[in-house]
Design an enzyme around this catalytic site. Structure first.
Site, PDB file in Angstrom:
ATOM      1  N   TYR A 123      -5.424   0.075   7.241  1.00 29.42           N
ATOM      2  CA  TYR A 123      -6.324  -1.043   7.539  1.00 29.42           C
ATOM      3  C   TYR A 123      -7.502  -0.653   8.429  1.00 29.42           C
ATOM      4  O   TYR A 123      -8.342  -1.485   8.734  1.00 29.42           O
ATOM      5  CB  TYR A 123      -5.544  -2.169   8.225  1.00 29.42           C
ATOM      6  CG  TYR A 123      -4.862  -3.076   7.249  1.00 29.42           C
ATOM      7  CD1 TYR A 123      -3.767  -2.638   6.526  1.00 29.42           C
ATOM      8  CD2 TYR A 123      -5.304  -4.373   7.041  1.00 29.42           C
ATOM      9  CE1 TYR A 123      -3.135  -3.451   5.626  1.00 29.42           C
ATOM     10  CE2 TYR A 123      -4.676  -5.200   6.135  1.00 29.42           C
ATOM     11  CZ  TYR A 123      -3.600  -4.737   5.433  1.00 29.42           C
ATOM     12  OH  TYR A 123      -2.970  -5.556   4.533  1.00 29.42           O
ATOM     13  N   LYS A 190       8.004   5.050   5.105  1.00 29.69           N
ATOM     14  CA  LYS A 190       8.125   5.888   3.902  1.00 29.69           C
ATOM     15  C   LYS A 190       8.031   7.341   4.386  1.00 29.69           C
ATOM     16  O   LYS A 190       7.227   8.151   3.883  1.00 29.69           O
ATOM     17  CB  LYS A 190       6.993   5.513   2.926  1.00 29.69           C
ATOM     18  CG  LYS A 190       7.066   6.172   1.573  1.00 29.69           C
ATOM     19  CD  LYS A 190       8.035   5.513   0.622  1.00 29.69           C
ATOM     20  CE  LYS A 190       8.143   6.300  -0.663  1.00 29.69           C
ATOM     21  NZ  LYS A 190       9.237   5.837  -1.530  1.00 29.69           N
ATOM     22  N   ASP A 224      10.676   1.070   0.022  1.00 30.49           N
ATOM     23  CA  ASP A 224      11.020   0.600  -1.330  1.00 30.49           C
ATOM     24  C   ASP A 224      12.459   0.093  -1.365  1.00 30.49           C
ATOM     25  O   ASP A 224      12.757  -0.966  -1.935  1.00 30.49           O
ATOM     26  CB  ASP A 224      10.766   1.691  -2.385  1.00 30.49           C
ATOM     27  CG  ASP A 224      11.163   3.080  -1.922  1.00 30.49           C
ATOM     28  OD1 ASP A 224      11.432   3.255  -0.717  1.00 30.49           O
ATOM     29  OD2 ASP A 224      11.206   4.005  -2.755  1.00 30.49           O
ATOM     30  N   ASP A 248       2.231  -6.170   5.875  1.00 33.43           N
ATOM     31  CA  ASP A 248       1.493  -7.173   5.109  1.00 33.43           C
ATOM     32  C   ASP A 248       2.277  -7.527   3.843  1.00 33.43           C
ATOM     33  O   ASP A 248       2.513  -8.693   3.526  1.00 33.43           O
ATOM     34  CB  ASP A 248       0.121  -6.592   4.747  1.00 33.43           C
ATOM     35  CG  ASP A 248      -0.736  -7.588   3.996  1.00 33.43           C
ATOM     36  OD1 ASP A 248      -0.600  -8.796   4.263  1.00 33.43           O
ATOM     37  OD2 ASP A 248      -1.533  -7.163   3.142  1.00 33.43           O
TER      38      ASP A 248
END
Ligand code: NAD
Length: 369
Positions: A123, A190, A224, A248
């Site tokens: 971002y 991740k 995930d 988000d």
């Protein structure tokens, strides 16, 4: 008397903000509202999406509530939401997702809190357009430094993750858990693929968790897998802490678990300033139709009252809103079994019945005293 900055927002923003303002006022808490415009309305009036006086007003009042603001995809102005969070260092985005009785969902037991880092990650907006010389130079430099080839027709985005911001957000999540009697914090990442950036976030999370050992449980999940787990067994989770982008995405996923964006409130919190806002965006296709659900903004208002230590008013506002939702009669289309149900009420009408209920609850509370 409190002074609060009110930014109505774009699209459905003004409709839901006005509904929330009326409900907050109906609790009897005295608020002097300082209205400031940002977004499309501000472009027309001041030639900028975020006029300086908006930031000045929030810095002065320390508390603000805002409706959603449009961010055009691809070209156009920078997101006002991102600019506000960065300029005011509102580093923690807190989104409680608790099932409200009466809302149609696939689940029976959900009580999650999403804590999203708000100031860095993808971002930051450091992006290099495809085809520019500086992008091609960067591609060459990156290839030299990493030994990995990059397609020459690429655009490039940069993902900074820092020790300071990661520690700060994880500490915030643990402190939130302690203050709010929660049992567990799950860090989501991740790090198996992004070993340096997400790896650093995870390392900071593990180190910070040590300080809370014996008080609050800690675990981590790969993002995930986390998505699947949340859909299959959300009751196993409690407070989730995530870098900006995953935060988000998972905020909307969690809003979906509790029945949709229409009822998901939120807050952007800094060390001495807070900006409350719903999770949802400006849903432009519903603008001016008096159709969408005001509950997410009203419940964001309840979070604001709680922050102002007006606990009783916050409890009453939450109770009135959840009762109206649970009864399912005077609610907007999204809370009806059939979205085309002609008995659905509009945004302002739903706020009206919440205010009526608030008055009743208030009167019966007074009788008890
Ligand atoms: P959105 O949240 O505005 O709407 C997606 C869909 O969710 C809507 O079409 C509607 O079906 C439903 N929905 C949203 N709010 C609802 C409500 N109060 N009641 C009932 N249903 C509701 O997401 P989007 O369409 O992806 O984004 C529209 C614009 O909003 C974009 O410009 C985006 O950048 C912006 N946005 C702003 C914020 C913010 O200001 N904090 C947050 C998210 C998106």
């Amino acid at each position: 008397m409190y002074r609060v900055t009110l930014i109505p927002g774009d699209g459905i923003g003004r409709e839901v903000s006005l509904a929330a303002k009326r409900c907050i006022d109906a609790t009897g808490v005295k608020i002097m509202w300082e209205e400031q415009i940002a977004g499309e309305e501000a472009i027309a009036k001041y030639g900028t999406v975020l006029p300086g006086q908006v930031l000045d007003s929030i810095r002065k009042n320390k508390v603000a509530i805002k409706g959603p603001i449009i961010t055009p995809i691809g070209k156009g102005f920078k997101s006002v939401n991102v600019q506000l969070r960065k300029a005011l260092d509102l580093y923690a985005c807190v989104r409680p997702c608790k099932l409200i009785k009466g809302v149609k969902t696939r689940y029976t037991n959900i009580d999650l809190v999403v804590v999203r880092e708000n100031t860095e990650d993808l971002y930051t907006g450091i992006e290099f357009s495809q085809g520019l010389k500086r992008t091609n130079d960067l591609i060459k430099y990156l290839e030299e430094q990493s030994g990995i080839s990059i397609k020459t027709d690429s655009a490039i985005g940069i993902k900074p993750i820092s020790i300071s911001a990661s520690r700060r957000i994880v500490k915030f999540a643990f402190d939130y858990a302690v203050k709010n009697n929660r049992r567990k914090v799950t860090a989501v990442h991740k790090a198996n693929i992004m070993k340096e950036t997400d790896g650093l976030f995870l390392k900071c999370a593990r180190e910070t968790a040590e300080e809370y050992k014996g008080k609050i449980e800690f675990e981590d999940r790969i993002v995930d897998n986390m998505c699947m787990q949340l859909v299959q067994k959300p009751e196993l989770y409690d407070v989730l802490v995530l870098p900006n982008l995953y935060g988000d995405i998972l905020s909307d996923l969690c809003a979906g678990l509790i029945g949709g964006l229409g009822i998901a409130p939120g807050a952007n919190i800094g060390d001495n300033m807070v900006l409350f806002e719903a999770v949802h965006g400006s849903a432009p296709k519903y603008m001016g139709l008096n159709k969408v659900n005001p509950a997410a903004m009203i419940l964001s208002g309840a979070l604001m009252l709680r922050y102002l230590r007006e606990e009783k008013a916050a409890d009453m506002l939450e109770k009135a809103t959840s009762e109206i939702i649970a009864e399912g009669k005077y609610v907007t289309y999204d809370l009806k079994k059939d979205r085309n149900d002609p008995t659905a009420v509009g945004t302002s009408e739903m706020a009206d019945v919440i205010i009526e209920r608030l008055k009743k609850i208030n009167a019966s509370e007074r009788l008890k005293v």
